[in-house]
Design an enzyme around this catalytic site. Structure first.
Site, mmCIF file in Angstrom:
data_model
loop_
_atom_site.group_PDB
_atom_site.id
_atom_site.type_symbol
_atom_site.label_atom_id
_atom_site.label_comp_id
_atom_site.label_asym_id
_atom_site.label_seq_id
_atom_site.Cartn_x
_atom_site.Cartn_y
_atom_site.Cartn_z
ATOM 1 N N ASP A 154 -16.651 5.068 -3.569
ATOM 2 C CA ASP A 154 -15.420 3.334 -3.509
ATOM 3 C C ASP A 154 -13.719 4.094 -3.291
ATOM 4 O OD1 ASP A 154 -15.436 0.746 -6.236
ATOM 5 O OD2 ASP A 154 -13.840 0.723 -4.482
HETATM 6 C C1 GLC Z 1 -12.538 -1.542 -5.201
HETATM 7 C C2 GLC Z 1 -14.043 -2.136 -5.787
HETATM 8 C C3 GLC Z 1 -15.159 -1.971 -4.894
HETATM 9 C C4 GLC Z 1 -15.077 -2.448 -3.188
HETATM 10 C C5 GLC Z 1 -13.685 -1.435 -2.766
HETATM 11 C C6 GLC Z 1 -13.570 -2.422 -1.158
HETATM 12 O O1 GLC Z 1 -11.698 -0.855 -5.642
HETATM 13 O O2 GLC Z 1 -14.210 -1.396 -6.882
HETATM 14 O O3 GLC Z 1 -16.119 -2.643 -5.120
HETATM 15 O O4 GLC Z 1 -16.218 -2.631 -2.689
HETATM 16 O O5 GLC Z 1 -12.840 -1.689 -3.491
HETATM 17 O O6 GLC Z 1 -12.357 -3.367 -1.699
#
Ligand code: GLC
Length: 731
Positions: free
Chosen positions: A290
Site C-alpha cells: 500500500d
Molecule cells: C491508499 C489506500 C489504498 C489505495 C492506495 C493507492 O493509501 O490504502 O487502498 O489503493 O493508497 O491509492
C-alpha cells in the site's frame, strides 16, 4: 549516481550483446510467458530490476490521504508501474513511449489506479453492492469499470477491497462487503470475474488487486493505519476466506495492508504473503505494497531505517514498492553489502513481468486514443449502474405502509442531501464527476410529476447553524409528507475517515426532530458510507430508506423506490448497532458462556438496531417449512435443503434467502450461526418459489483451524433459514 548509471548501461549493453546472438524471446509473442519472463529477466541489470519492482505516480495526485512527498525519486521510464491519475490517454502514451523507446530493454509500464466502484460511471459503494445480495450485479458493474478503465489507459485496478469489517467507526467499511466472510468471498469472486474476465489482453479487462492483505478491517477501535489483534484462528476463519476464494478465482495481484497483524505488520509478514499466499495457495501474481507502507514499517517499529524496511518488505513478499522510493533508494546497496540475494529481487521481478505479459502490454503497450463519448458513460453502462443501485436500497422501516408514496400531492423535500451531487458518489470516486450525478431533487421532480414538491435545505451536514430550520418547518407544514434527506459527506467514510461515533451530526438529528414536531409523517432517506446509529432518530420517522452512496444514479433509484416503481430488495450486509457503544457487534459472534441476560449491558440492549440480513419489502413473503433431504449424512456426503417462499402481496418483489448453519459443539468453538449460502430471486404476486441449497457437506459444513486446515467433526449441524432450524447428524 551518473557514474553508476554509465557502468550499469555498459554492463547492460554487454548482457544484451551476449544475448544478441539469439532472438529476443521476450519480444516473441509466440513464446510461452514463462520463457519470455526468463529471457527478459536474464537480460536485466540490477538497476533495471529494482526500478521494475517500484511504482511512482503519473499525473496530479488526487488521493487526499497521500499527498505528501509525491515521487520522492524522479520519475524514470525504467519504472515498473505508475499510479495513473490523469484521464488523458495522451499522458499515458507519452510516458509509455519513453519506457519503450528510451530505455535499454523497452519494458512497458503497468498503469494502476483506484477504480473501487467505477472509473467514470460510478456505481454504488461496495458496502451497498453487497446489500443487493446479487454478485452477478457486481460482476456487471466491475465489467463496466474495467472497460472504461482499460480504454482510458488503466491496465490494473486497486480493487476489489475485500476486508471483512465489523467496526462501523472505521471509514473503510464503506469499501468492502460487510461483516461476513462468506458474503465477502462471493462478492470478491464476482469482482475479480468482472474486472479480469477470461482474457486479460482484452481492451475491456484489467488486472485486479485484492486488498488490503490482510486483516485491515480489524483495525483497533476503528482507527486507521493501526494495530490489529488477530489470532491465527481469526485470521483463517474470518479474514482470509475472501482472499482464498478470490486468489483461486484468478486474481492477478494483491496489495499488502497498513495494519500491524499482532506484532508483524502486513507489509512485512512472510507468513501471510509467502507461506499462505504462495506456498499454500500457489499464487503466482505479484503483491504491491500500500502507499508508503514499506517506509511506514519504520513508524510501526518493524524496521530501524529505510534499508531495513526495504529488506523486510521484499523478503516477506512485497514485490512492488508503492510510491515511497525505498526500494530504488536502498536495494542496490543492500545487494552490495551482501544483505540481500539478487535471487529474491529476481523472483519479485519475475512476478511483475508475468502479469505484464498476461495483460499483453508487450504487444499493446499503448492505449488507442478513442474519443470519450465512445467509451465513457455509455447508456448501457449507466443503466447497469442504475439497476445495481436499485438493488442496494434497504428499506429499514415502513410504518403503516406509508411507502410507496402513491397519490401524495404535496411532498416536502428537506435536507442537505436533496440538491447534493458530490456526496452521492461516495468515497474513492475514481474519475466520477459531480455533474454526472442525478440529484434527489431532480429525480423526485421527474418521478412525481403530479405532486407539488416544496424544498428546504434545513441545515448543512454539520455545524450549528439552525437558521434554515424555520424554512424547513414551513415546508413541512405545507406538505402531506416530508422526505428528509440526511447522511454523510463522501469524505466522512473511506480512507483516514474513522469516527468515534456513528451518530449523524447533532444538527441533522435536530432537524429531524424539529420537522417531526410538525406532526407530518417523515420518510427519512439516508446516504452514508457506514452503518449508522439510528436508535435516537427512528422514533421520529414513519419510514427509513437506507440508500447508501448510489453513485451517478444518485436520486433516481431513491425516487423509484419512493414512488413504488422499484420494490426495495436490499438487505443489510453489516449490522446497524443500537448504539456506538455496542461496537464491535456482528451476527456471527460466538455464544457467551452464560445464558439469559447475564453478561448483558446494564444500560442498553445487546441487540442491534437492525441486524445483518435485515431489509423490508413492499410485499410480504410467507416461508414454507424448511426441509433437508436426509437426517444423517457422511462427512463427505451431499444433501439437498429446500424451502418455499410465497409472495403474499400484490406487488412483485425480489427476495433473498439466507442459509445459515450452526455447529453447536466443536473442538474449536464456532459462531452462533454462519452464513453458508444465499440466493436472490424475483417472485411474482401469489407465486411460490422453491429455494434450494445443494449442500456439499465437506465444503459447506466444515470449518478451518488456526493452521488453515479445513475440518468437519462428526456431530450435529443445524441448517437454518429465518427462525427455522433442521438438525442433520454428520457421521
Ligand atoms: C491508499 C489506500 C489504498 C489505495 C492506495 C493507492 O493509501 O490504502 O487502498 O489503493 O493508497 O491509492
Amino acid at each position: 549516481m551518473k557514474k553508476l548509471f554509465l557502468i550499469t548501461a555498459f554492463i547492460g549493453g554487454l548482457l544484451c550483446a551476449c544475448n544478441s546472438g539469439d532472438k529476443l524471446v521476450y519480444k516473441d509473442a509466440s513464446a510461452s510467458i514463462e520463457d519470455r519472463v526468463e529471457d527478459l529477466l536474464s537480460r536485466m541489470t540490477l538497476e533495471e530490476k529494482i526500478y521494475q519492482i517500484s511504482q511512482q505516480c503519473l499525473g496530479e495526485n488526487d488521493n487526499i490521504n497521500n499527498n505528501e512527498g509525491m515521487n520522492p525519486v524522479p520519475l524514470n521510464p525504467m519504472i515498473g508501474s505508475v499510479i495513473f491519475m490523469s484521464e488523458d490517454i495522451k499522458v499515458r502514451n507519452e510516458f509509455q513511449k519513453k519506457a519503450i523507446e528510451e530505455t535499454r530493454l523497452g519494458i512497458p509500464v503497468i498503469y494502476g489506479y483506484d477504480v473501487i466502484h467505477g472509473y467514470r460511471t460510478i456505481y454504488p459503494i461496495p458496502l451497498a453492492m453487497a446489500c443487493s445480495w446479487d454478485p452477478s450485479m457486481l460482476e456487471a458493474c466491475t465489467a463496466v469499470a474495467a472497460q472504461e478503465a482499460r480504454q482510458a489507459g488503466v491496465d490494473w485496478v486497486f480493487a476489489p477491497m475485500i476486508d471483512v469489517a465489523r467496526d462501523a467507526r472505521w471509514g473503510r467499511i464503506a469499501e468492502g462487503s460487510g461483516e461476513d466472510p462468506y458474503t465477502a468471498a462471493q462478492f470478491a469472486v464476482a469482482a475479480v470475474k468482472g474486472f479480469q474476465g477470461d482474457n486479460l489482453t482484452s481492451d475491456k479487462k484489467v488486472a485486479s488487486c485484492l486488498k488490503h492483505f490482510v486483516g485491515y478491517g480489524a483495525s483497533e477501535a476503528g482507527r486507521d493505519y493501526v494495530y490489529s489483534e488477530i489470532s491465527d484462528q481469526s485470521l483463517w476463519d474470518t479474514y482470509l476466506p475472501p482472499y482464498e476464494a478470490a486468489v483461486k478465482a484468478g486474481a492477478q495481484t494483491l496489495m499488502s495492508a497498513f495494519n500491524d497483524i499482532s506484532g508483524v505488520p502486513a507489509s512485512a509478514n512472510s507468513y501471510t504473503m509467502n507461506t499462505i499466499l504462495r506456498d499454500m495457495w500457489k499464487f503466482d501474481g505479484f503483491i504491491v505494497s500500500d502507499w508508503g507502507a514499506v517506509e511506514q514499517l519504520i513508524n510501526q517499529g518493524n524496521a530501524a531505517n529505510p534499508a531495513e524496511a526495504a529488506l523486510n518488505a521484499l523478503t516477506a513478499g512485497v514485490d512492488m514498492d508503492m510510491t515511497d522510493g525505498v526500494y530504488i533508494k536502498n536495494m542496490e546497496q543492500l545487494v552490495a553489502d551482501g544483505k540481500l540475494d539478487v535471487k529474491v529481487i529476481d523472483e519479485a521481478v519475475r512476478r511483475v513481468l508475468r502479469v505484464k505479459f498476461r495483460l499483453g502490454l508487450f504487444e499493446n503497450p499503448y492505449t488507442p486514443d478513442v474519443q470519450e463519448n465512445e467509451r465513457i458513460l455509455l447508456a448501457s453502462s449507466k443503466e447497469t449502474a442504475e439497476k445495481a443501485a436499485e438493488e442496494t436500497m434497504v428499506l429499514l422501516k415502513n410504518n403503516n405502509s406509508i411507502l410507496p408514496l402513491e397519490g401524495v400531492k404535496r411532498i416536502g423535500l428537506i435536507g442537505p442531501m436533496v440538491k447534493n451531487q458530490h456526496d452521492l458518489l461516495g468515497s474513492w470516486l475514481g474519475h466520477g464527476h459531480d455533474e454526472d450525478v442525478t440529484t434527489i431533487m431532480d429525480a423526485m421532480t421527474a418521478e412525481f410529476p403530479d405532486a407539488f414538491i416544496n424544498y428546504a435545505q434545513g441545515c448543512d451536514f454539520d455545524g450549528e447553524d439552525k437558521s434554515g430550520f424555520n424554512d424547513a418547518v414551513r415546508v413541512a407544514n405545507a406538505s402531506d409528507v416530508v422526505v428528509l434527506c440526511l447522511g454523510e459527506k463522501q469524505a466522512w467514510s473511506g480512507e483516514n475517515a474513522s469516527r468515534s461515533t456513528i451518530l449523524l451530526p447533532q444538527i441533522q438529528r435536530d432537524l429531524l426532530e424539529t420537522v417531526a414536531k410538525t406532526g407530518k409523517p417523515v420518510v427519512l432517506v439516508l446516504n452514508n458510507g457506514r452503518p449508522l446509529e439510528l436508535s435516537g432518530m427512528e422514533p421520529h420517522t414513519a419510514a427509513i430508506l437506507e440508500a447508501w452512496q448510489p453513485g451517478i444514479s444518485g436520486g433516481t433509484p431513491i425516487a423509484k423506490v419512493l414512488n413504488g416503481k422499484v420494490n426495495p430488495s436490499g438487505k443489510l450486509c453489516a449490522t446497524f448497532p443500537y448504539t456506538s457503544g455496542q461496537i464491535p457487534i456482528y451476527y456471527n459472534r460466538r455464544n457467551p458462556a452464560r445464558k439469559g441476560t447475564q453478561g448483558f449491558y446494564q444500560d442498553v440492549t445487546v441487540e442491534p438496531m437492525y441486524p445483518f440480513g435485515y431489509g423490508l419489502s413492499y410485499t410480504t413473503y410467507k416461508y414454507g417449512t424448511l426441509k433437508v433431504s436426509a437426517e444423517k449424512v457422511a462427512v463427505d456426503g451431499k444433501l439437498k435443503a429446500e424451502i418455499s417462499v410465497t409472495n403474499m402481496g400484490k406487488r412483485a418483489g425480489k427476495e433473498t434467502v439466507h442459509w445459515y448453519i450452526t455447529d453447536p459443539a466443536c473442538s474449536i468453538t464456532r459462531p452462533m450461526k454462519e452464513l453458508r449460502y444465499f440466493e436472490k430471486a424475483e417472485i411474482q404476486p401469489g407465486e411460490t418459489k422453491v429455494f434450494t441449497w445443494d449442500i456439499d457437506v465437506a465444503k459447506d459444513f466444515s470449518y478451518v483451524d488456526a493452521e488453515g486446515t479445513r475440518f468437519l467433526e462428526a456431530g450435529d449441524i443445524l441448517v437454518r433459514v429465518g427462525d427455522q432450524t433442521v438438525k442433520v447428524v454428520v457421521e
